[in-house]
Write a protein that holds these residues in place. Structure first.
Motif, short mmCIF file in Angstrom:
data_model
loop_
_atom_site.label_atom_id
_atom_site.label_comp_id
_atom_site.label_asym_id
_atom_site.label_seq_id
_atom_site.Cartn_x
_atom_site.Cartn_y
_atom_site.Cartn_z
N SER A 16 0.82 -1.22 0.00
CA SER A 16 0.00 0.00 0.00
C SER A 16 0.85 1.27 0.00
N ALA A 17 2.02 1.20 0.63
CA ALA A 17 2.87 2.39 0.66
C ALA A 17 3.49 2.68 -0.70
N TYR A 18 4.05 1.67 -1.34
CA TYR A 18 4.77 1.90 -2.59
C TYR A 18 3.86 2.25 -3.76
N THR A 19 2.63 1.79 -3.76
CA THR A 19 1.76 2.07 -4.91
C THR A 19 1.42 3.55 -5.06
N GLN A 20 1.67 4.34 -4.05
CA GLN A 20 1.29 5.76 -4.09
C GLN A 20 2.35 6.67 -4.71
N SER A 25 5.50 1.24 -11.06
CA SER A 25 4.52 0.72 -12.01
C SER A 25 3.85 -0.56 -11.54
N ASP A 26 4.49 -1.28 -10.62
CA ASP A 26 3.88 -2.53 -10.14
C ASP A 26 4.42 -2.87 -8.76
N VAL A 27 3.53 -3.30 -7.89
CA VAL A 27 3.90 -3.86 -6.59
C VAL A 27 3.12 -5.16 -6.45
N PHE A 143 -4.43 -5.18 -0.98
CA PHE A 143 -5.34 -5.47 0.13
C PHE A 143 -5.87 -4.21 0.79
N PHE A 144 -5.00 -3.26 1.09
CA PHE A 144 -5.42 -2.03 1.75
C PHE A 144 -6.40 -1.23 0.89
N ALA A 145 -6.12 -1.14 -0.39
CA ALA A 145 -7.02 -0.40 -1.29
C ALA A 145 -8.41 -1.04 -1.33
N LYS A 146 -8.44 -2.36 -1.25
CA LYS A 146 -9.71 -3.09 -1.29
C LYS A 146 -10.42 -3.14 0.06
N LEU A 171 7.18 13.00 -3.88
CA LEU A 171 7.25 11.87 -4.83
C LEU A 171 5.89 11.23 -5.10
N LEU A 172 4.83 11.75 -4.48
CA LEU A 172 3.51 11.14 -4.65
C LEU A 172 2.96 11.33 -6.04
N LYS A 173 2.13 10.38 -6.44
CA LYS A 173 1.45 10.45 -7.75
C LYS A 173 0.50 11.61 -7.77
#
Length: 173
Positions: A16-20, A25-27, A143-146, A171-173
Protein backbone atom coordinates in the motif's frame (compact mmCIF):
# COMPACT_ATOMS: atom_id res chain seq x y z
CA UNK A 1 12.67 -0.49 -15.25
CA UNK A 2 14.13 -1.91 -12.05
CA UNK A 3 12.63 -4.46 -9.67
CA UNK A 4 13.50 -4.83 -6.00
CA UNK A 5 12.23 -7.55 -3.68
CA UNK A 6 11.94 -6.32 -0.09
CA UNK A 7 10.60 -7.69 3.20
CA UNK A 8 9.57 -5.41 6.04
CA UNK A 9 6.84 -7.08 8.05
CA UNK A 10 3.38 -7.65 6.64
CA UNK A 11 3.41 -7.26 2.87
CA UNK A 12 0.14 -5.30 2.96
CA UNK A 13 2.03 -2.33 4.46
CA UNK A 14 4.75 -2.32 1.82
CA UNK A 15 2.27 -2.86 -1.01
CA UNK A 16 0.00 0.00 0.00
CA UNK A 17 2.87 2.39 0.66
CA UNK A 18 4.77 1.90 -2.59
CA UNK A 19 1.76 2.07 -4.91
CA UNK A 20 1.29 5.76 -4.09
CA UNK A 21 4.58 6.94 -5.60
CA UNK A 22 5.28 8.26 -9.09
CA UNK A 23 7.45 5.92 -11.11
CA UNK A 24 6.28 2.76 -9.35
CA UNK A 25 4.52 0.72 -12.01
CA UNK A 26 3.88 -2.53 -10.14
CA UNK A 27 3.90 -3.86 -6.59
CA UNK A 28 3.22 -7.56 -6.12
CA UNK A 29 2.91 -9.31 -2.76
CA UNK A 30 4.66 -12.65 -2.49
CA UNK A 31 7.07 -14.91 -0.68
CA UNK A 32 10.79 -15.69 -1.03
CA UNK A 33 13.80 -17.05 0.84
CA UNK A 34 12.10 -20.26 1.88
CA UNK A 35 12.45 -23.96 1.29
CA UNK A 36 9.02 -24.99 0.00
CA UNK A 37 7.90 -24.61 -3.60
CA UNK A 38 4.76 -22.58 -4.29
CA UNK A 39 3.95 -21.82 -0.63
CA UNK A 40 0.53 -20.67 0.52
CA UNK A 41 -0.16 -17.88 2.99
CA UNK A 42 -1.34 -20.37 5.59
CA UNK A 43 1.86 -22.42 5.35
CA UNK A 44 4.08 -19.33 5.43
CA UNK A 45 2.20 -18.02 8.49
CA UNK A 46 3.00 -21.24 10.34
CA UNK A 47 6.61 -20.02 10.27
CA UNK A 48 8.17 -23.34 9.32
CA UNK A 49 9.05 -22.78 5.64
CA UNK A 50 11.69 -20.06 6.00
CA UNK A 51 9.81 -17.73 3.64
CA UNK A 52 9.49 -14.01 4.20
CA UNK A 53 6.45 -11.98 3.21
CA UNK A 54 7.85 -9.68 0.52
CA UNK A 55 6.87 -7.28 -2.20
CA UNK A 56 8.30 -7.08 -5.68
CA UNK A 57 8.47 -3.38 -6.60
CA UNK A 58 8.97 -2.40 -10.24
CA UNK A 59 9.89 1.23 -10.78
CA UNK A 60 11.31 3.62 -13.35
CA UNK A 61 14.62 5.04 -12.10
CA UNK A 62 14.19 8.09 -14.34
CA UNK A 63 11.14 9.03 -12.23
CA UNK A 64 11.98 7.75 -8.72
CA UNK A 65 15.52 6.92 -7.67
CA UNK A 66 16.84 3.70 -6.22
CA UNK A 67 17.84 5.71 -3.17
CA UNK A 68 14.31 7.03 -2.68
CA UNK A 69 12.79 3.54 -3.02
CA UNK A 70 15.18 2.22 -0.37
CA UNK A 71 14.84 5.24 1.93
CA UNK A 72 11.07 4.72 1.84
CA UNK A 73 11.69 1.11 2.85
CA UNK A 74 13.72 2.15 5.91
CA UNK A 75 11.10 4.75 6.87
CA UNK A 76 8.21 2.33 6.48
CA UNK A 77 9.36 -0.35 8.92
CA UNK A 78 11.63 -0.77 11.93
CA UNK A 79 14.74 -2.61 10.69
CA UNK A 80 15.98 -3.17 14.25
CA UNK A 81 13.24 -5.67 15.13
CA UNK A 82 14.38 -9.24 14.57
CA UNK A 83 11.74 -11.47 12.99
CA UNK A 84 8.88 -9.12 13.72
CA UNK A 85 7.20 -5.81 13.10
CA UNK A 86 5.15 -4.72 16.09
CA UNK A 87 2.68 -7.48 16.95
CA UNK A 88 3.44 -9.42 13.75
CA UNK A 89 5.90 -11.97 15.08
CA UNK A 90 7.76 -14.70 13.22
CA UNK A 91 10.51 -15.17 10.65
CA UNK A 92 8.02 -14.46 7.86
CA UNK A 93 7.91 -10.83 9.11
CA UNK A 94 11.68 -10.26 9.07
CA UNK A 95 13.40 -7.33 7.45
CA UNK A 96 15.14 -8.35 4.24
CA UNK A 97 16.46 -7.18 0.90
CA UNK A 98 16.87 -9.78 -1.84
CA UNK A 99 19.19 -8.87 -4.70
CA UNK A 100 19.30 -10.14 -8.26
CA UNK A 101 22.60 -8.47 -9.22
CA UNK A 102 25.79 -7.14 -7.68
CA UNK A 103 24.58 -3.60 -8.38
CA UNK A 104 21.47 -4.27 -6.31
CA UNK A 105 23.51 -5.79 -3.48
CA UNK A 106 25.71 -2.68 -3.42
CA UNK A 107 22.67 -0.37 -3.47
CA UNK A 108 21.12 -2.33 -0.59
CA UNK A 109 24.33 -2.15 1.46
CA UNK A 110 24.54 1.59 0.83
CA UNK A 111 20.91 2.02 1.95
CA UNK A 112 21.62 0.12 5.17
CA UNK A 113 24.57 2.45 5.82
CA UNK A 114 22.29 5.49 5.34
CA UNK A 115 19.64 3.92 7.57
CA UNK A 116 22.17 3.49 10.39
CA UNK A 117 22.28 7.29 10.64
CA UNK A 118 18.63 7.10 11.75
CA UNK A 119 18.30 3.67 13.37
CA UNK A 120 21.80 3.21 14.79
CA UNK A 121 23.90 0.08 14.63
CA UNK A 122 21.12 -2.37 15.54
CA UNK A 123 19.80 -2.94 12.01
CA UNK A 124 19.02 -6.64 11.46
CA UNK A 125 17.93 -6.40 7.82
CA UNK A 126 19.25 -9.39 5.90
CA UNK A 127 20.73 -8.87 2.44
CA UNK A 128 20.57 -12.13 0.52
CA UNK A 129 20.52 -13.33 -3.09
CA UNK A 130 17.01 -13.48 -4.49
CA UNK A 131 15.70 -17.01 -4.74
CA UNK A 132 12.40 -17.89 -6.32
CA UNK A 133 9.70 -15.24 -5.91
CA UNK A 134 6.30 -16.81 -5.37
CA UNK A 135 3.30 -14.54 -5.98
CA UNK A 136 0.91 -14.44 -3.03
CA UNK A 137 -2.75 -15.25 -3.37
CA UNK A 138 -4.87 -12.70 -5.26
CA UNK A 139 -6.72 -11.48 -2.15
CA UNK A 140 -3.39 -10.15 -0.76
CA UNK A 141 -2.76 -7.94 -3.81
CA UNK A 142 -3.82 -4.31 -3.17
CA UNK A 143 -5.34 -5.47 0.13
CA UNK A 144 -5.42 -2.03 1.75
CA UNK A 145 -7.02 -0.40 -1.29
CA UNK A 146 -9.71 -3.09 -1.29
CA UNK A 147 -10.21 -3.17 2.50
CA UNK A 148 -9.39 0.27 3.96
CA UNK A 149 -11.77 -0.16 6.90
CA UNK A 150 -10.53 -3.61 7.94
CA UNK A 151 -9.18 -3.49 11.53
CA UNK A 152 -5.54 -4.28 10.72
CA UNK A 153 -5.56 -1.77 7.88
CA UNK A 154 -6.90 1.00 10.12
CA UNK A 155 -4.58 0.24 13.05
CA UNK A 156 -1.35 -0.77 11.29
CA UNK A 157 -1.32 -0.15 7.54
CA UNK A 158 -2.85 3.36 7.42
CA UNK A 159 -0.38 4.91 9.90
CA UNK A 160 2.59 3.51 7.94
CA UNK A 161 1.16 4.74 4.64
CA UNK A 162 0.59 8.18 6.17
CA UNK A 163 4.13 8.26 7.58
CA UNK A 164 5.78 7.76 4.19
CA UNK A 165 3.25 10.04 2.48
CA UNK A 166 4.29 12.85 4.80
CA UNK A 167 8.04 12.27 4.53
CA UNK A 168 8.13 11.69 0.75
CA UNK A 169 5.21 13.93 -0.33
CA UNK A 170 7.23 15.36 -3.23
CA UNK A 171 7.25 11.87 -4.83
CA UNK A 172 3.51 11.14 -4.65
CA UNK A 173 1.45 10.45 -7.75
Amino acid sequence: MTTFVLAGGCFWCLDSAYTQFRGVSDVTCGYTAGELENPSYQIVCDGDTGHAEVVSITFDESVISTGDILDIFFTLHDPTQLNRQGNDIGTQYRSGMYYSSEDQREAFESAVSRAKEIWGQGIVTEIEPLGTFWTAEEYHQDFFAKNPNQGYCVAVVAPKVNKVRAKFSQLLK
